[in-house]
Scaffold this active site. Structure first.
Site: not given
Length: 328
Positions: A53, A218-219, A221-224, A226
């Site tokens: 990373y 968990p989201l 890539g930003g889809l969830l 908002g």
């Protein structure tokens, strides 16, 4: 903060896991320090990173930032369950491909990369050392020999996997059992409301062998999340923006569901994972302290059976575990 055991171990970890992939890339060192300080204040005691990373800061930059944070805060290290990974190359490939022995999980590579991570992290141990990906070219006898040496030297406490198939988990832990070694205690997988493939086999295998599931992205890539007013936010650029457009109806239904109940979509996505069997906790990747604080509010969301059913209708899963998901 809520806590749970890391897989079948006796060690307790926070149900929100601080992912550090943005440190040194999308998040400055100063802001990274502020995020880690606030995480500790909020009771987050499980930090996840990887040797490679660093993004624009260069491979290893994230571990170096964490190491300097530890050095500047004497005594903090023992409050943190620290996870890192081995597999990805630490040097840029040549025109002919990867540098020899730069990638994978050979005993030689694992030992070398552990030494490098310990140096960058400025610590004497890695609490959870994870194979970042399955290495199909290395026999498990060799991989376990390397990990057994690190454990015997006190440089590694537990071992985990990331991006493993169910049969990889079974094979790894059956061979570990033969060697009288604890084996894998966790599995990091892509898992969120929009990506539920691991419900077929990985989660059942992990639960059978006592591995905690640590969902990454968990989201989705930003889809969830908002959406964001920041034009440079990951959810508004590249593939994430395209995916959002492709799933517009689902996303709008999901966001209405959250709004009707007074929940932030991002917190709801994390809360859904916290309600899934076998999940230790989602790995969040905050770029700011505000994003971290918002993520922790997921712990306050209690989803009823009706809520879970409604979310299943918006983002259907594979239908349960294999083979019943697709056969009688």
């Amino acid at each position: 903060m809520d806590y749970t055991h890391l897989g079948r171990t006796g060690t307790q970890v926070s149900r929100i896991i601080l992912g550090t992939m943005n440190f040194g890339d999308r998040t400055s060192e100063e802001d990274s320090f502020a995020i880690m300080d606030r995480a500790l204040e909020l009771g987050v005691n499980f930090f996840d990173t990887a040797n490679a990373y660093g993004g624009s800061g260069g491979r290893g930059a994230t571990e170096e930032i964490i190491g300097r944070w530890f050095a500047a805060r004497p005594g903090v290290r023992d409050d943190i369950v620290l996870a890192t990974k081995v597999h990805s190359p630490m040097v840029a490939p040549t025109d002919d491909g990867d540098v020899v022995n730069a990638r994978g999980a050979s005993a030689w590579q694992t030992r070398r990369e552990a030494i490098g991570s310990l140096r960058r992290l400025q610590t004497d141990r890695i609490d959870l050392y994870q194979f970042h990906h399955i290495d199909r070219h290395i026999p498990w006898e060799e991989m376990w020999q390397a990990m057994e040496l690190l454990v015997s030297r006190g440089e590694v406490v537990y071992t985990g996997s990331s991006n493993f198939a169910a049969w990889n988990i079974a094979q790894a832990n059956e061979i570990a059992k033969q060697r009288h070694f604890l084996g894998l205690v966790s599995e990091q997988s892509l898992y969120n409301l929009a990506h539920r493939t691991i419900e077929l086999e990985v989660i059942p295998a992990a639960r059978e062998y006592g591995l905690g599931i640590l969902p990454w992205s968990p989201l989705s890539g930003g889809l969830l999340s908002g959406g964001s007013s920041d034009a440079n936010a990951r959810s508004n650029t590249g593939r994430a923006a395209q995916t959002r457009a492709e799933h517009q109806d689902q996303v709008e239904a999901y966001e209405r569901f959250a709004q009707e109940r007074g929940w932030k979509p991002a917190a709801l996505g994390l809360a859904w994972l916290l309600h899934q069997p076998g999940v230790t906790g989602p790995i969040i990747g905050p770029r700011t302290v505000a994003q971290l604080e918002s993520a922790v509010t997921a712990l306050d969301i209690e989803l009823s059976a009706d809520d879970l059913h409604a979310l299943d209708e918006i983002f259907p899963g594979p239908g349960g575990q294999a083979p019943e998901a697709y056969a009688w």
